[in-house]
Design an enzyme around this catalytic site. Sequence first.
Site, short mmCIF file in Angstrom:
data_model
loop_
_atom_site.label_atom_id
_atom_site.label_comp_id
_atom_site.label_asym_id
_atom_site.label_seq_id
_atom_site.Cartn_x
_atom_site.Cartn_y
_atom_site.Cartn_z
N ASP A 185 -11.98 -1.63 4.92
CA ASP A 185 -11.12 -2.82 4.75
C ASP A 185 -11.92 -4.09 4.95
OD1 ASP A 185 -9.13 -0.92 4.61
OD2 ASP A 185 -8.11 -1.52 6.46
N SER A 230 -13.96 0.38 9.28
CA SER A 230 -13.16 0.53 8.08
C SER A 230 -13.76 -0.22 6.89
CB SER A 230 -11.74 0.01 8.34
OG SER A 230 -10.99 -0.03 7.16
N GLU A 256 0.83 -1.20 0.00
CA GLU A 256 0.00 0.00 0.00
C GLU A 256 0.87 1.26 0.00
OE1 GLU A 256 -1.74 1.33 3.81
OE2 GLU A 256 -1.13 -0.64 4.56
N LYS A 298 -5.99 10.39 0.35
CA LYS A 298 -6.10 9.02 0.86
C LYS A 298 -7.27 8.35 0.16
CE LYS A 298 -6.32 6.54 5.29
NZ LYS A 298 -6.44 6.71 6.76
N LYS A 340 -5.05 -2.65 14.07
CA LYS A 340 -4.44 -1.62 14.90
C LYS A 340 -5.06 -1.64 16.30
CE LYS A 340 -3.30 1.31 10.95
NZ LYS A 340 -3.86 0.45 9.88
N ASP A 383 -18.90 3.53 12.86
CA ASP A 383 -17.62 3.80 12.20
C ASP A 383 -16.79 2.53 12.14
OD1 ASP A 383 -15.36 4.88 11.13
OD2 ASP A 383 -14.92 6.24 12.78
N VAL A 423 -5.71 -0.11 2.61
CA VAL A 423 -5.74 -1.57 2.51
C VAL A 423 -6.84 -2.01 1.56
CG1 VAL A 423 -6.31 -3.67 3.81
CG2 VAL A 423 -4.71 -2.00 4.76
#
Length: 302
Positions: A143, A141, A26, A87, A160, A139, A107
């Site tokens: 991903d 991701s 990435e 981003k 994370k 909220d 990702v």
Amino acid sequence: MINHAIRFGAEVAAARESGAPLVALESTIISHGLPRPSNLTVAKEIEATVRAAGAVPATIGMIGGEIVVGLSDEEIHHLAGSDDVVKLSVRDLAPAAAARADGATTVAATSAIAVAAGIAVFATGGLGGVHRGAATTFDESADLTALSRLPITVVCAGVKSILDVGATLERLETLGVSVVGYQTRRFPGFYLTDGGFDLDWSVDDPAGAAAIVRAARAQAVHTGALIVANPLPAGEQLDPGLHDRVLADGLAGLERDGVTGKDVTPFLLSHFHAATEGRSLDVNVRIILRNADLAARIAAAL
């Protein structure tokens, strides 16, 4: 089928022609994940690590609206140093292309582009996931949903630790994403060796991960990703006590400053870097280099 919206760098194009193993990388780690000038240095180290382990690095990003698989040194330097890099998640790719933007892929976007380019293995640091308080904010991701539909092997250090790790694992299970530990039955927590949750499956070596990929292809039933969770050795993790104190302060800072959405992760990572006097950055770099090495070995085994 040739995808004319994607340009391949010279090294990647040659690897595709010869059938050499490729590893997708990435670009948000270059533009948004690491401070300057460390970001450029680490980007080069990641690619060198992939090459040393027997594969060809394919760093993915967008230059002038064009998706590039295998960014050149000059293009990586540009993404590392420019203040105008966007981003890009999957939903942003088409608008950014139309706007002729320069962009760094997350990702989710990197995985989608890698699959479109025929690349089977992707190395990253830690996945995005369900944010703390998501029951109220919703909220999480992109991903997670992207990996539910993309047949790619992702080598990472779990998710994370700033996220809700347990909720993220629940979502991965619901979405049908396979998760295996690398030489462990515990899910890693990015900065931390142990994220606090058990795993049902593990592999002992790159060949074991490759065998799972081959089985999935042969069955033609499961079309989602395989996550290979690669923990740091305990002696290389961030001190757990320090981690917990810094995280608590960072979460309080989010609420104080009203930080939400896609700005949460960069805010917290920057806070960790400052509050740990660079120790979290050192851990972050070790994570991505270890994952790049393992991903290259899996790609070679395939």
